[in-house]
Design an enzyme around this catalytic site. Structure first.
Site, PDB file in Angstrom:
ATOM      1  N   LYS A 163       0.842  -1.207   0.000  1.00 33.16           N
ATOM      2  CA  LYS A 163       0.000   0.000   0.000  1.00 33.16           C
ATOM      3  C   LYS A 163       0.872   1.249   0.000  1.00 33.16           C
ATOM      4  O   LYS A 163       0.632   2.193  -0.739  1.00 33.16           O
ATOM      5  CB  LYS A 163      -0.947  -0.012   1.211  1.00 33.16           C
ATOM      6  CG  LYS A 163      -2.101  -1.002   1.032  1.00 33.16           C
ATOM      7  CD  LYS A 163      -2.860  -1.273   2.316  1.00 33.16           C
ATOM      8  CE  LYS A 163      -3.860  -2.414   2.095  1.00 33.16           C
ATOM      9  NZ  LYS A 163      -4.516  -2.863   3.310  1.00 33.16           N
ATOM     10  N   GLN A 197      -4.672  -1.331   9.495  1.00 34.34           N
ATOM     11  CA  GLN A 197      -4.562  -2.687   8.940  1.00 34.34           C
ATOM     12  C   GLN A 197      -5.147  -3.715   9.913  1.00 34.34           C
ATOM     13  O   GLN A 197      -4.753  -3.757  11.079  1.00 34.34           O
ATOM     14  CB  GLN A 197      -3.083  -2.997   8.635  1.00 34.34           C
ATOM     15  CG  GLN A 197      -2.854  -4.311   7.934  1.00 34.34           C
ATOM     16  CD  GLN A 197      -3.457  -4.366   6.519  1.00 34.34           C
ATOM     17  OE1 GLN A 197      -3.371  -3.411   5.760  1.00 34.34           O
ATOM     18  NE2 GLN A 197      -4.065  -5.482   6.190  1.00 34.34           N
ATOM     19  N   ASP A 227     -11.237   3.049   3.851  1.00 35.03           N
ATOM     20  CA  ASP A 227     -11.529   1.615   3.805  1.00 35.03           C
ATOM     21  C   ASP A 227     -13.041   1.359   3.764  1.00 35.03           C
ATOM     22  O   ASP A 227     -13.480   0.246   3.480  1.00 35.03           O
ATOM     23  CB  ASP A 227     -10.961   0.932   5.067  1.00 35.03           C
ATOM     24  CG  ASP A 227      -9.797   0.003   4.738  1.00 35.03           C
ATOM     25  OD1 ASP A 227      -9.631  -0.342   3.556  1.00 35.03           O
ATOM     26  OD2 ASP A 227      -9.065  -0.368   5.677  1.00 35.03           O
TER      27      ASP A 227
END
Ligand code: NAD
Length: 294
Positions: A55, A99, A122
Site C-alpha cells: 500500500k 490494517q 476503507d
C-alpha cells in the site's frame, strides 16, 4: 485448455494507477494539495506487513503524501485511539487505514469507528456502510475489495446488471455484504451464501456472476459454475505444494481455477486478480477524499 477470458486485475490496476498519478500531479499543480494517506499497523503479522508495504509503495508511486505508523504489538487501546485522533485532525491526511486484524487485546470495532467518516477510505465506518446500503455511493467510501471487484465485473458486463443473477459466497462485512450492496445497486438479483447455506453448489450454479470470498483454497469446483458465468475469486490462501520433491508455498484462490476456467466466460486469477485492484481502489478513495476536502 482455458476457455475463459482472463480478467487481468494487475493490468487494470496499473492502468488506473496511471490515471490516479496524473490526477494527483494536476491537483498538486493547480491547488497545491497532495492526497495524504496514513496507514497504521499494530504488531508483526507477516501477511499484514506485506499488505502495508504494498500500500505504501503504491501510494508513493501515485505521488501521494504517504505515512506509515508501525506500533508495537502490545500498544494500548488508548495509544491507538490517540494516534487516530491526531490523524483525524491532521489536514495533510485525507485517508486513514488501520490494517486488520489487530492484536486480540485491542477493540477493533471501537478503533475502526473512531476514524473520521470523511477519512475512512476503507469504508468500514457505520456512516459509510449505511450510505452504501442505502445506495448512496456518491459521497460514501466503498470498501476497496468489493469496489475493485465491481470495476472488473463492469468491464465484462457493463454497469447495468439487470436480469443477471449474482451469487456471493461469504457474508463478511469487508467483502460479502458490501459486494451485495454494489451488485444490487447495479440492478443484479443478488444471493448471499455462507457457511450455513444448504446445497451451495446448486445455488452457485444459478449465478451469471459468481463472487467467492470464503478463504478456503480451491473450494469452488468447475461444476459449481454456470457455463458463461463471470467468476471473481477474492480468496487469498497460502498452500503448500510439492515441486520436484521440494515443498513450496504458493497463493491460491477460493476457486479451482483450472476447472472453473473451462466453464466460465471470464475469470480472475489468484494472484493478479482482485488483490491489485484492492490496493488501487484505496488510492482512488484517498484521491477522492482529497478532492472532497479542497
Ligand atoms: P471472513 O472469514 O470474514 O468471511 C468468510 C465467509 O465465508 C463467512 O461469511 C463464512 O460464512 C463463509 N464461509 C466459510 N466457510 C464456508 C463454507 N464452507 N461454505 C460457504 N461459506 C463459507 O473472510 P473475508 O475477510 O471476507 O475474506 C475472504 C477471503 O478473501 C479470504 O481468503 C481473504 O484472505 C480474502 N480477501 C482478499 C482480499 C483481496 O484484496 N484480494 C481482500 C479481503 C479478503
Amino acid at each position: 485448455m482455458t476457455n475463459a477470458t482472463l480478467i487481468d486485475g494487475k493490468a487494470i490496476a496499473a492502468e488506473l494507477s496511471e490515471t490516479i498519478k496524473a490526477t494527483t500531479a494536476a491537483m498538486l499543480a493547480e491547488q497545491g494539495v497532495k492526497p495524504g494517506l496514513a496507514v497504521v499497523i499494530v504488531g508483526e503479522d507477516p501477511a499484514s506487513q506485506v499488505y502495508v508495504r504494498n500500500k505504501k509503495r503504491t501510494a508513493d508511486a501515485c505521488g501521494f503524501h504517504s505515512v506509515q505508523h508501525s506500533l508495537e504489538a502490545g500498544t494500548s487501546q488508548d495509544n491507538v485511539m490517540q494516534l487516530i485522533d491526531e490523524l483525524n485532525r491532521d489536514p495533510a491526511i485525507h485517508g486513514i487505514l488501520v490494517q486488520l486484524p489487530l492484536p486480540k487485546h485491542l477493540d477493533e470495532q471501537r478503533i475502526t469507528q473512531s476514524i473520521a467518516p470523511e477519512k475512512d477510505v476503507d469504508g468500514f465506518h457505520f456512516l459509510n456502510i449505511g450510505k452504501l446500503t442505502a445506495g448512496q455511493t456518491d459521497d460514501a467510501f466503498v470498501p476497496c475489495t468489493p469496489a475493485g471487484c465491481m470495476l472488473m465485473i463492469e468491464r465484462q458486463l457493463g454497469d447495468d446488471l439487470s436480469g443477471k443473477n449474482a451469487v456471493i459466497i461469504g457474508r463478511s462485512n469487508i467483502v460479502g455484504k458490501p459486494m451485495a450492496s454494489l451488485l444490487l445497486k447495479a440492478n443484479a438479483t443478488v444471493t448471499i451464501c455462507h457457511s450455513r447455506t444448504q446445497d451451495l453448489p446448486a445455488v452457485a450454479r444459478t449465478a451469471d456472476i459468481l463472487v467467492a470470498a470464503v478463504g478456503r483454497p480451491n473450494m469452488v469446483k468447475g461444476d459449481w459454475v454456470k457455463p458463461g458465468a463471470v467468476v471473481i475469486d477474492v480468496g487469498i490462501n497460502r498452500i503448500e505444494v510439492e515441486i520436484d520433491g521440494e515443498k513450496k508455498s504458493r497463493l491460491t484462490g477460493d476457486v479451482d481455477f483450472s476447472e472453473a476456467s473451462e466453464v466460465a466466460s471470464a475469470i480472475t486469477p489468484v494472484p493478479g486478480g482482485v488483490g491489485p485492484m484492492t490496493i488501487v481502489m484505496l488510492m482512488a478513495n484517498t484521491l477522492e477524499s482529497a478532492r472532497r476536502a479542497t
